[in-house]
Design a protein around this motif. Structure first.
Motif, short mmCIF file in Angstrom:
data_model
loop_
_atom_site.label_atom_id
_atom_site.label_comp_id
_atom_site.label_asym_id
_atom_site.label_seq_id
_atom_site.Cartn_x
_atom_site.Cartn_y
_atom_site.Cartn_z
N ARG A 114 -4.46 9.99 -3.73
CA ARG A 114 -4.20 8.60 -3.67
C ARG A 114 -5.43 7.94 -4.66
N ARG A 115 -6.54 8.56 -4.66
CA ARG A 115 -7.49 7.85 -5.62
C ARG A 115 -7.30 7.96 -7.11
N LYS A 155 -0.24 15.44 6.55
CA LYS A 155 -1.51 14.89 6.43
C LYS A 155 -1.70 14.11 4.94
N GLU A 156 -2.34 12.87 4.95
CA GLU A 156 -2.36 12.02 3.82
C GLU A 156 -3.43 12.72 2.71
N ASP A 157 -3.09 12.67 1.55
CA ASP A 157 -4.07 13.30 0.54
C ASP A 157 -4.94 12.33 -0.08
N GLU A 158 -5.90 12.00 0.33
CA GLU A 158 -6.89 11.13 0.04
C GLU A 158 -7.04 11.08 -1.35
N GLU A 159 -7.65 12.40 -1.91
CA GLU A 159 -7.94 12.48 -3.34
C GLU A 159 -6.76 11.89 -4.21
N ASP A 163 -4.27 5.40 -7.44
CA ASP A 163 -4.43 3.98 -7.12
C ASP A 163 -5.24 3.38 -8.29
N LYS A 169 1.00 5.87 0.31
CA LYS A 169 0.40 6.98 0.87
C LYS A 169 0.80 8.06 0.18
N SER A 193 0.89 -1.21 0.11
CA SER A 193 0.03 -0.17 -0.12
C SER A 193 0.78 1.55 0.09
N MET A 222 1.34 12.23 0.55
CA MET A 222 1.22 13.13 2.01
C MET A 222 1.47 14.52 1.12
#
Length: 215
Positions: free
Chosen positions: A118-119, A112-116, A122, A106, A104, A108
């Protein structure tokens, strides 16, 4: 066949006779023993000759790749292709590649992790990009063309393709792509300038390549 045939006593002739691709030999006979020695010597000579040819091909390809005026990696790539056939080597490379891609990750932004983000990454296109990145560690210079940006059903942007520009057509020393293998680099297009550079990525490492070090 009667099962007792498996336990039948072999004759002296059967114990000294051998069937080979080079014929039938009775090692008890001096003439046949001399023939066996001659065959072994010939096989060894052929093996040594083949090894010398392979080493000469690698050296010749390496020298052509380092030519300042007209660099060509065609012969070197031929040798690399032969090396890649080795099951143990290709298996080891695939195992390392698979191990890294299975992890996996991340992205960053500060702490702070940038979820957007990552989407976005991924996705299949990014895994293909990672595959090509790994290939550069073994094959050397790798030129990649990114496709058009499309949007998935969830509205996530992605590239519709990630393609390897055939290495045999790329002259990285001069930043050119030629139409035909072996063409003079001066006839090629300059891919490091717009509009081509907008959709291309280059990966390259030390000239002492991994496959080269396996030879």
């Amino acid at each position: 066949m009667n099962i007792t045939d498996f336990f039948r006593r072999q004759t002296a002739s059967e114990l000294t006779t051998a069937d080979t691709p080079y014929g039938r030999f009775d090692l008890a006979k001096k003439a046949d023993a001399r023939r066996v020695k001659a065959v072994i010597a010939e096989v060894q000579r052929q093996a040594e000759s083949l090894t010398r040819q392979e080493i000469d091909s690698w050296r010749s390809g390496w020298q052509q790749a380092l030519d300042v005026e007209n660099p060509s990696r065609l012969r070197l790539y031929n040798v690399y292709r032969d090396v890649e056939v080795d099951g143990h080597l290709s298996g080891a490379i695939g195992q390392i590649n698979g191990f890294v891609k299975a992890r996996s990750f991340k992205i960053m932004f500060g702490e702070k992790e940038d979820e957007e983000a990552r989407r976005i990454f991924d996705r299949t296109w990014f895994k293909t990009l990672v595959d090509l990145y790994f290939s550069a560690r073994y094959w050397g210079h790798t030129l990649i063309q990114l496709g058009d940006v499309v949007f998935t059903e969830g509205g996530v942007p992605a590239y519709d393709s990630v393609l390897l520009i055939p290495r045999r057509h790329v002259i990285p020393e001069y930043g050119r792509v030629v139409a035909e293998q072996g063409d003079d680099w001066r006839k090629g297009i300059e891919y490091r300038r717009p509009p081509f550079s907008d959709w291309l990525m280059e990966f390259f490492f030390s000239e002492v390549l991994r496959l080269n070090s396996c030879l």
